[in-house]
Design a protein around this motif. Structure first.
Motif, short mmCIF file in Angstrom:
data_model
loop_
_atom_site.label_atom_id
_atom_site.label_comp_id
_atom_site.label_asym_id
_atom_site.label_seq_id
_atom_site.Cartn_x
_atom_site.Cartn_y
_atom_site.Cartn_z
N UNK A 1 -6.61 -7.18 -44.14
CA UNK A 1 -7.26 -5.86 -44.04
C UNK A 1 -6.40 -5.01 -43.12
N UNK A 2 -6.14 -3.78 -43.54
CA UNK A 2 -5.27 -2.92 -42.74
C UNK A 2 -5.94 -1.57 -42.51
N UNK A 3 -5.99 -1.16 -41.24
CA UNK A 3 -6.52 0.19 -40.97
C UNK A 3 -5.39 1.18 -41.19
N UNK A 4 -5.59 2.08 -42.16
CA UNK A 4 -4.49 3.00 -42.50
C UNK A 4 -4.59 4.30 -41.70
N UNK A 5 -5.82 4.74 -41.45
CA UNK A 5 -5.98 5.99 -40.66
C UNK A 5 -7.24 5.90 -39.82
N UNK A 6 -7.22 6.64 -38.72
CA UNK A 6 -8.40 6.70 -37.84
C UNK A 6 -8.69 8.17 -37.55
N UNK A 7 -9.89 8.62 -37.90
CA UNK A 7 -10.25 10.01 -37.60
C UNK A 7 -11.04 10.07 -36.30
N UNK A 8 -10.68 11.01 -35.45
CA UNK A 8 -11.39 11.24 -34.19
C UNK A 8 -11.54 12.76 -34.02
N UNK A 9 -12.31 13.15 -33.00
CA UNK A 9 -12.45 14.58 -32.74
C UNK A 9 -11.22 15.09 -31.99
N UNK A 10 -10.74 14.25 -31.04
CA UNK A 10 -9.67 14.71 -30.16
C UNK A 10 -8.59 13.63 -30.06
N UNK A 11 -7.44 13.92 -30.70
CA UNK A 11 -6.35 12.93 -30.76
C UNK A 11 -5.74 12.65 -29.39
N UNK A 12 -5.86 13.65 -28.47
CA UNK A 12 -5.15 13.52 -27.19
C UNK A 12 -5.94 12.66 -26.19
N UNK A 13 -7.15 12.30 -26.52
CA UNK A 13 -7.98 11.51 -25.59
C UNK A 13 -7.32 10.17 -25.30
N UNK A 14 -7.41 9.73 -24.02
CA UNK A 14 -6.89 8.40 -23.68
C UNK A 14 -7.90 7.36 -24.15
N UNK A 15 -7.41 6.34 -24.85
CA UNK A 15 -8.32 5.39 -25.50
C UNK A 15 -8.39 4.03 -24.81
N UNK A 16 -7.46 3.78 -23.87
CA UNK A 16 -7.47 2.50 -23.16
C UNK A 16 -7.15 1.32 -24.05
N UNK A 17 -6.48 1.55 -25.14
CA UNK A 17 -6.13 0.46 -26.06
C UNK A 17 -4.88 0.91 -26.82
N UNK A 18 -3.99 -0.05 -27.09
CA UNK A 18 -2.73 0.34 -27.74
C UNK A 18 -2.92 0.48 -29.25
N UNK A 19 -2.74 1.71 -29.73
CA UNK A 19 -2.87 1.98 -31.17
C UNK A 19 -1.69 2.88 -31.55
N UNK A 20 -0.99 2.60 -32.64
CA UNK A 20 0.09 3.50 -33.05
C UNK A 20 -0.45 4.93 -33.22
N UNK A 21 0.18 5.88 -32.51
CA UNK A 21 -0.39 7.24 -32.51
C UNK A 21 -0.41 7.84 -33.91
N UNK A 22 0.50 7.41 -34.75
CA UNK A 22 0.56 7.94 -36.11
C UNK A 22 -0.70 7.65 -36.93
N UNK A 23 -1.54 6.72 -36.46
CA UNK A 23 -2.75 6.39 -37.23
C UNK A 23 -3.82 7.47 -37.10
N UNK A 24 -3.76 8.22 -35.98
CA UNK A 24 -4.87 9.15 -35.71
C UNK A 24 -4.76 10.46 -36.48
N UNK A 25 -5.91 10.99 -36.86
CA UNK A 25 -5.99 12.33 -37.44
C UNK A 25 -7.25 12.98 -36.88
N UNK A 26 -7.27 14.32 -36.85
CA UNK A 26 -8.50 15.00 -36.40
C UNK A 26 -9.27 15.53 -37.60
N UNK A 27 -8.84 15.18 -38.78
CA UNK A 27 -9.50 15.69 -39.99
C UNK A 27 -9.84 14.51 -40.91
N UNK A 28 -11.12 14.13 -40.93
CA UNK A 28 -11.48 12.95 -41.73
C UNK A 28 -11.27 13.15 -43.23
N UNK A 29 -11.08 14.43 -43.64
CA UNK A 29 -10.84 14.66 -45.07
C UNK A 29 -9.50 14.06 -45.52
N UNK A 30 -8.59 13.89 -44.53
CA UNK A 30 -7.32 13.20 -44.85
C UNK A 30 -7.60 11.79 -45.37
#
Ligand SMILES: NC(=O)c1ccc[n+]([C@@H]2O[C@H](COP(=O)([O-])OP(=O)(O)OC[C@H]3O[C@@H](n4cnc5c(N)ncnc54)[C@H](OP(=O)(O)O)[C@@H]3O)[C@@H](O)[C@H]2O)c1
Length: 438
Positions: free
Chosen positions: A39-68
């Protein structure tokens, strides 16, 4: 045989979303073995990409638009863990319409818009899974839909709100009052700054609507449920409960009465020796009685990142296995293939029969108890025990009455009359007693 990964889009990366990511990362190989594909997480939608998450995640996974995520043709499964109702509903309907399977932890979404969302999933023949919406890490929905499928469900008693269970456990064990215990729960992170949704019973009501819809294969609007919270309970009530051999729990209760269903959330006195009475702190437990299986109980963590994410990942695995098998919608969300899921016929609370605990706050004057018992008697309510604190005459004292089985309509009428007596100084508190609770 090496299979292509099942691609998932995660909408929300808060308490639950982060937990889902952590499990999928840490158990990547184990889950691949169990599913038959990674199972692979391809994208993660959040409200604010710049928020510190306290966990290592490739930044390229994040988007602020869940329609993507909705538009991505490779993503087969959408995991909605952002919460809320309006946007979550828009996302859920769009996901299903786009032919994507949906996993959600959102009880409010399903309790309020379940009919529409389930209808859309059925029309699109995609899976919709929501184990985490009730009881956090406890797999109660799968148990009802599959494990208990041979049975008619006779009754269900659930401690499904950890905040209320923590507060009531503390009040019972320490004799602390409600406000102080709520404050402590907030300090410990077990209660929200605005605790109304939990302590007024609405969170439990949303969960009950989902439980009833699966237990009985019906639609249940939340506003048809009887809901009462724990605000009015005092340390004195918990102490009295003990004196009578009970504990007080906020219970979500469902019972089937022929075609009619009882579905209610309220503080309930249950035998101190019952298993549910032993559920302390923020834990949840749901006791189910089926006509052939008898009684069973599931117990565990009802919230939190790990337990809730565990249930979400369980759903992802179910969907992924179906994708590999080339099937979907094999276990319908409400456990029924019926063309039309009927609306639940919920019994009005006035028809409920049982014993009641009544706490009157009255001026301590001669003859008060006689007046109360006389009004109760005129409403066909007989008394099994009375408890009264001794105090100086003229002071306000609690008078507690435990009734034999009575009709709630009668109890309410009697209490309304008693509350109009000049000696009564507060609205009477009524607590339902479930003597047969496991
Ligand atoms: N927490 C629990 O123990 C628990 C237990 C059972 C069920 N649930 C359910 O699980 C769901 C999530 O709860 P949670 O506690 O994880 O919530 P949370 O910590 O508040 O996280 C919400 C996440 O959703 C993101 N988000 C909000 N609106 C968005 C939007 N329009 N587009 C994209 N992302 C958006 C937020 O982004 P930012 O991070 O950028 O703000 C955040 O990452 C809720 O439905 C809740 O009822 C939670």
């Amino acid at each position: 045989m090496k299979r292509v990964p099942i691609k998932v889009g995660l909408v929300g990366f808060g308490t639950v979303g982060r937990g889902v990511y952590e499990i999928l990362e840490r158990h990547r190989a184990l889950l691949a073995q169990r599913i038959g594909a990674p199972v692979e997480i391809k994208k993660i939608a959040v409200r604010d990409k710049s928020k510190r998450r306290g966990i290592k995640v490739p930044t390229g996974l994040f988007t602020e638009d869940y329609r993507e995520i909705l538009r991505d043709p490779e993503i087969q499964v959408i995991v909605e863990v952002m919460g809320g109702t309006q946007e979550a509903k828009t996302l859920a309907l769009a996901a299903v319409k786009a032919g994507k399977h949906l996993v959600t932890a959102n009880k409010a979404l399903l309790a309020l818009h379940g009919r529409e969302v389930f209808g859309a999933a059925k029309a699109a023949q995609v899976d919709i899974c929501f184990e985490a919406a009730v009881g956090g890490g406890i797999p109660i929905l799968r148990a009802l839909r599959e494990g208990f499928v041979a049975n008619r469900i006779l009754s269900l008693f659930g401690i499904v709100n950890g905040t209320c269970n923590f507060i009531l456990s503390e009040m019972s064990e320490k004799g602390a009052d409600f406000q102080a215990t709520l404050k402590r729960a907030q300090e410990l992170g077990y209660a929200e700054a605005d605790p109304g949704f939990d302590i007024d019973g609405w969170d439990a009501a949303h969960k009950l609507a989902i439980l009833v819809s699966i237990a009985y294969g019906v639609h249940v609007p939340v506003d048809k449920l009887f809901v009462e919270g724990i605000r009015r309970l005092s340390a004195f009530d918990l102490e009295c409960a003990k004196r009578f051999g009970f504990e007080i729990k906020l219970l979500a209760i469902a019972k089937s009465q022929g075609a009619k269903i009882q579905a209610r959330v309220h503080p309930t006195m249950i035998p101190a020796a019952s298993m549910l009475a032993a559920v302390r702190g923020v834990h949840n437990a749901i006791s189910v009685e089926g006509d052939f299986v008898g009684e069973g109980m599931l117990y565990g963590a009802g919230a939190g990142s790990g337990p809730t994410a565990s249930a979400v990942v369980g759903d992802i695995v179910e969907v992924a296995r179906n994708i590999i098998a080339g099937i979907a919608y094999t276990v319908p969300p409400l456990g029924l293939y019926a063309d039309k899921v009927r609306d639940a016929a919920i019994e009005p609370i006035g028809s409920l029969k049982g014993p009641y605990y009544l706490r009157f706050q009255a001026l301590d004057r001669p003859g008060v108890l006689a007046k109360i018992t006389s009004i109760l008697g005129r409403h066909r309510i007989s008394i099994s025990s009375v408890y009264q604190n001794l105090a100086e005459e003229g002071r306000v004292v609690p008078i507690v009455v435990l009734t034999h089985e009575a009709l709630e309509r009668d109890v309410r009428a009697a209490v309304a009359k008693i509350d109009r007596l000049e000696v009564m100084k507060e609205k009477t508190l009524l607590i339902r007693v479930e003597e047969n609770c496991r």
